[in-house]
Scaffold this motif. Structure first.
Motif, PDB file in Angstrom:
ATOM      1  N   LYS A   1      -9.684 -57.921  20.066  1.00 50.31           N
ATOM      2  CA  LYS A   1     -10.094 -56.624  19.524  1.00 50.31           C
ATOM      3  C   LYS A   1     -10.786 -56.859  18.189  1.00 50.31           C
ATOM      4  N   GLN A   2     -11.947 -56.243  18.017  1.00 51.65           N
ATOM      5  CA  GLN A   2     -12.655 -56.381  16.757  1.00 51.65           C
ATOM      6  C   GLN A   2     -12.107 -55.393  15.752  1.00 51.65           C
ATOM      7  N   VAL A   3     -11.659 -55.916  14.604  1.00 51.39           N
ATOM      8  CA  VAL A   3     -11.167 -55.090  13.513  1.00 51.39           C
ATOM      9  C   VAL A   3     -12.014 -55.414  12.295  1.00 51.39           C
ATOM     10  N   ARG A   4     -12.906 -54.498  11.951  1.00 50.03           N
ATOM     11  CA  ARG A   4     -13.883 -54.663  10.876  1.00 50.03           C
ATOM     12  C   ARG A   4     -14.709 -55.922  11.076  1.00 50.03           C
ATOM     13  N   ASN A   5     -14.502 -56.974  10.284  1.00 43.86           N
ATOM     14  CA  ASN A   5     -15.379 -58.137  10.377  1.00 43.86           C
ATOM     15  C   ASN A   5     -14.705 -59.337  11.040  1.00 43.86           C
TER      16      ASN A   5
END
Length: 102
Positions: free
Chosen positions: A78-82
């Motif tokens: 899961k992408q969380v910000r950068n």
């Protein structure tokens, strides 16, 4: 009146089933066996409320890390910000299918 932002908001089309496939599960879905290391696709079945993952994970592909009597442990990215974070989820078999791409 203010819009609501619950867990299932914006999922009217995402969790709906196609024409002539509504209703109970087929027996083949129940008899699918998952093994540790298998790649699985998360496809949420809106008719089964137990063990349903969040709408963010619908359409994602992950790897099985544990198999329990009623649920399957899946590792997803899961992408969380950068950055990309690995998430471990317990999902029921109704919402999973073996991936055809791996």
């Amino acid at each position: 009146m203010v819009n609501s932002y619950g867990k299932r908001c914006g999922t009217r089309q995402k969790f709906s089933k196609p024409f002539k496939t509504k209703g109970h599960l087929h027996i083949a879905k129940t008899l699918t066996s998952f093994k540790v290391g298998d790649y699985v696709d998360v496809k949420v079945d809106g008719s089964v409320h137990k063990g349903m993952p969040h709408k963010v994970y619908h359409g994602r592909t992950g790897r099985v890390y544990t198999v329990n009597p009623r649920s399957i442990g899946v590792v997803l990215n899961k992408q969380v910000r950068n950055r990309i974070v690995q998430k471990k989820l317990q999902i029921r078999y109704e919402h999973l299918s073996l991936s055809k791409t791996y």
